[in-house]
Scaffold this active site. Structure first.
Site, PDB file in Angstrom:
ATOM      1  N   HIS A 104       1.077  -1.498   0.017  1.00  0.00           N
ATOM      2  CA  HIS A 104      -0.342  -0.204   0.104  1.00  0.00           C
ATOM      3  C   HIS A 104       1.001   1.518   0.118  1.00  0.00           C
ATOM      4  CE1 HIS A 104      -2.719   3.260   1.762  1.00  0.00           C
ATOM      5  NE2 HIS A 104      -3.514   2.125   1.206  1.00  0.00           N
TER       6      HIS A 104
ATOM      7  N   ASP B 112       2.976  -4.785   8.572  1.00  0.00           N
ATOM      8  CA  ASP B 112       1.896  -4.088   8.196  1.00  0.00           C
ATOM      9  C   ASP B 112       0.206  -5.084   7.975  1.00  0.00           C
ATOM     10  OD1 ASP B 112      -0.146  -2.743   7.290  1.00  0.00           O
ATOM     11  OD2 ASP B 112       1.234  -1.844   5.486  1.00  0.00           O
TER      12      ASP B 112
ATOM     13  N   GLN C  88      -4.168  -5.381   6.625  1.00  0.00           N
ATOM     14  CA  GLN C  88      -5.293  -6.480   6.238  1.00  0.00           C
ATOM     15  C   GLN C  88      -5.097  -7.486   7.054  1.00  0.00           C
ATOM     16  OE1 GLN C  88      -7.888  -4.876   4.834  1.00  0.00           O
ATOM     17  NE2 GLN C  88      -7.136  -3.241   4.015  1.00  0.00           N
TER      18      GLN C  88
ATOM     19  N   LYS D 229     -10.172  -0.882  10.803  1.00  0.00           N
ATOM     20  CA  LYS D 229     -10.417  -2.478   9.844  1.00  0.00           C
ATOM     21  C   LYS D 229     -10.657  -3.619  10.863  1.00  0.00           C
ATOM     22  CE  LYS D 229      -7.104  -0.173   6.398  1.00  0.00           C
ATOM     23  NZ  LYS D 229      -8.051  -0.165   5.174  1.00  0.00           N
TER      24      LYS D 229
ATOM     25  N   CYS E 270      -4.799   2.603  -3.389  1.00  0.00           N
ATOM     26  CA  CYS E 270      -3.937   2.921  -3.192  1.00  0.00           C
ATOM     27  C   CYS E 270      -2.477   1.817  -3.531  1.00  0.00           C
ATOM     28  CB  CYS E 270      -3.916   3.068  -1.234  1.00  0.00           C
ATOM     29  SG  CYS E 270      -4.674   4.374  -1.386  1.00  0.00           S
TER      30      CYS E 270
HETATM   31  N1  C6P Z   1      -6.069   0.225   3.101  1.00  0.00           N
HETATM   32  C1  C6P Z   1      -8.267  -0.018   0.991  1.00  0.00           C
HETATM   33  O1  C6P Z   1      -8.761   0.571   0.419  1.00  0.00           O
HETATM   34  P1  C6P Z   1      -4.560   3.530   7.345  1.00  0.00           P
HETATM   35  O2  C6P Z   1      -5.477   4.460   5.915  1.00  0.00           O
HETATM   36  O3  C6P Z   1      -3.727   3.994   7.713  1.00  0.00           O
HETATM   37  O4  C6P Z   1      -6.259   2.366   8.232  1.00  0.00           O
HETATM   38  O5  C6P Z   1      -3.901   1.829   6.701  1.00  0.00           O
HETATM   39  C2  C6P Z   1      -2.857   2.271   5.482  1.00  0.00           C
HETATM   40  C3  C6P Z   1      -3.034   1.003   4.891  1.00  0.00           C
HETATM   41  C4  C6P Z   1      -1.521   0.461   5.348  1.00  0.00           C
HETATM   42  N2  C6P Z   1      -2.052  -0.765   4.522  1.00  0.00           N
HETATM   43  C5  C6P Z   1      -2.335  -1.715   4.090  1.00  0.00           C
HETATM   44  C6  C6P Z   1      -2.259  -2.915   3.410  1.00  0.00           C
HETATM   45  C7  C6P Z   1      -3.724  -0.911   3.742  1.00  0.00           C
HETATM   46  O6  C6P Z   1      -4.985  -1.399   3.027  1.00  0.00           O
HETATM   47  C8  C6P Z   1      -4.061   0.586   3.982  1.00  0.00           C
HETATM   48  C9  C6P Z   1      -5.200   0.799   4.020  1.00  0.00           C
HETATM   49  C10 C6P Z   1      -7.797   1.069   1.987  1.00  0.00           C
HETATM   50  O7  C6P Z   1      -7.121  -1.106   1.094  1.00  0.00           O
HETATM   51  C11 C6P Z   1      -7.584   2.143   2.533  1.00  0.00           C
HETATM   52  S1  C6P Z   1      -6.738   2.963   1.575  1.00  0.00           S
END
Ligand code: C6P
Length: 404
Positions: free
Chosen positions: A122, A199, A202, A225, A363
């Site tokens: 991401h 990370d 997910q 999440k 993203c």
């Molecule tokens: N992915 C998606 O629709 P935040 O925004 O900080 O809560 O998470 C960022 C982030 C970081 N790593 C991974 C693997 C992610 O999937 C995400 C967030 C969402 O896939 C929103 S872009």
């Protein structure tokens, strides 16, 4: 016994309609819906406990502080960290990675040193390193993958050099659903003396997490999440690393003493928590973790595996569909294109049928470049989704396909 009817009843939003059709919410990788227990805990805290934490001698402040610190303990237990000192509250995965990118490169890296990420990251696990790279002259190395979306472990091994200082990799890809072999990746990195950031954005809602078994040096995730409120996240770090790193932001709470000549910093984890924390949000997160723990993470994982197998069969049967991400044991995320229907058209028309999916690059633009596409339609499932919803998705895609 996995009581799906009860689980769905716990999430009031799931019974609403959009465009006069029952909502089929399949955008769970973007954010999950919230059970009543979480929303009520947040409301109750505002109504009956609200006060700033760690600052007041008065009753409410003490009670709010107790809830906040109990939430830290709940997070510790949920991810099996050794100590609550290793749990730093942040605003989310993004802030947690930025914190490490900033402080780790500051304390542990010099010009020409290398950070390794994978091609399926991401943007939150790419751009913070690029910013650090620009500041300090750090080099970014990228682990490639095969066409199924499986990381090339041979290439991973070969990417290590004496200048490799950190590996930062997604546990689960938000676009492909690949569950990366992070335990093995950590072991390989550690055999070369290199720490690893995982990370977990997910994985946190799908896979039971044990940071000690993974032996990850850092593990990060967002509350929203995993059925918790937005605006809260977690940075887990081994104490030996967090001790070595300098503070990220300055402000209240992260200090021990301040004078105009010299400031000393608070102990862990407060050294990294400048300013008033989102103590209501951390309580909401703890309630969300209690909620999934009561169902059982193993039970959730088993249910979602069944859903994944069913959805794979149903989607593969659609003529002209291309699924991106077919790694064995993948998570319940389906990225696809059908014929030459644009992903935005497919997403918009599915929406009209009440089916919420995400479209675009998710993203993960470097991954799109690797796949040679601009974007996909992504359906991502959660603990409350059903086979009937998979059927609704498949029927919706068929309908759009026939329209074109
Ligand atoms: N992915 C998606 O629709 P935040 O925004 O900080 O809560 O998470 C960022 C982030 C970081 N790593 C991974 C693997 C992610 O999937 C995400 C967030 C969402 O896939 C929103 S872009």
């Amino acid at each position: 016994m996995y009581d799906i009817a009860q689980i769905r009843a716990d999430f009031p939003i799931l019974s609403r309609q959009v465009y006069g059709k029952p909502l089929v919410y399949l955008d769970n990788s973007a954010t999950t819906q919230k059970p009543r227990a979480v929303v009520e805990a947040i409301t109750n805290e505002y109504y009956s406990v609200n006060a700033n934490v760690h600052r007041g001698v008065h009753f409410l402040s003490q009670q709010a502080t107790e809830l906040h610190e109990a939430s830290r303990e709940t997070v510790r237990r949920f991810i099996h960290a050794r100590s609550a000192n290793e749990i730093v509250f942040t605003r989310g995965t993004t802030e947690s990675i930025n914190l490490i990118a900033s402080t780790f490169t500051e304390a542990c890296m010099k010009e020409g040193d290398e950070v390794m990420v994978s091609v399926m990251e991401h943007h939150s696990n790419i751009v913070p390193w690029q910013l650090a790279a620009a500041r300090k002259g750090i080099v970014l190395k990228v682990i490639p993958m095969d066409d199924q979306g499986v990381l090339d472990m041979e290439a991973y091994r070969k990417l290590f050099t004496p200048r490799t200082m950190l590996v930062s990799v997604a546990h689960v890809s938000n676009t492909l659903g690949t569950v990366n072999p992070v335990r093995e990746m950590v072991a390989i990195a550690h055999s070369r003396g290199v720490p690893v950031l995982v990370d977990g954005a997910q994985s946190i809602s799908h896979i039971p997490i044990d940071v000690q078994a993974l032996d990850a040096d850092f593990f990060v995730f967002s509350s929203h999440k995993v059925y918790g409120p937005t605006g809260v996240g977690v940075l887990y770090g081994k104490e030996k690393w967090l001790d070595r790193l300098p503070p990220y932001q300055g402000g209240g709470e992260m200090i021990q003493t301040v004078s105009f000549e010299r400031t000393t910093f608070n102990e862990l984890p407060f050294k990294f928590e400048a300013g008033t924390p989102d103590y209501i949000g951390t309580h909401g997160l703890a309630k969300a973790l209690d909620y999934v723990s009561a169902i059982g993470m193993d039970e959730i994982a088993a249910y979602e595996r069944e859903l994944t197998t069913y959805a794979t069969g149903r989607l593969n049967a659609i003529p002209g569909i291309r699924l991106f991400g077919e790694a064995p044991g993948k998570s319940c995320v389906f990225s696809f294109l059908v014929g030459n229907i644009h992903h935005l058209d497919m997403g918009t028309l599915l929406d009209r049928l009440g089916i919420a999916v995400r479209t675009g690059h998710h993203c993960a633009q470097p991954l799109m470049q690797r796949l040679g596409i601009e974007g996909t339609v992504r359906a991502s499932f959660a603990l409350y989704n059903t086979k009937e919803e998979v059927d609704a998705l498949a029927a919706g895609i068929e309908r759009v396909r026939r329209m074109f």
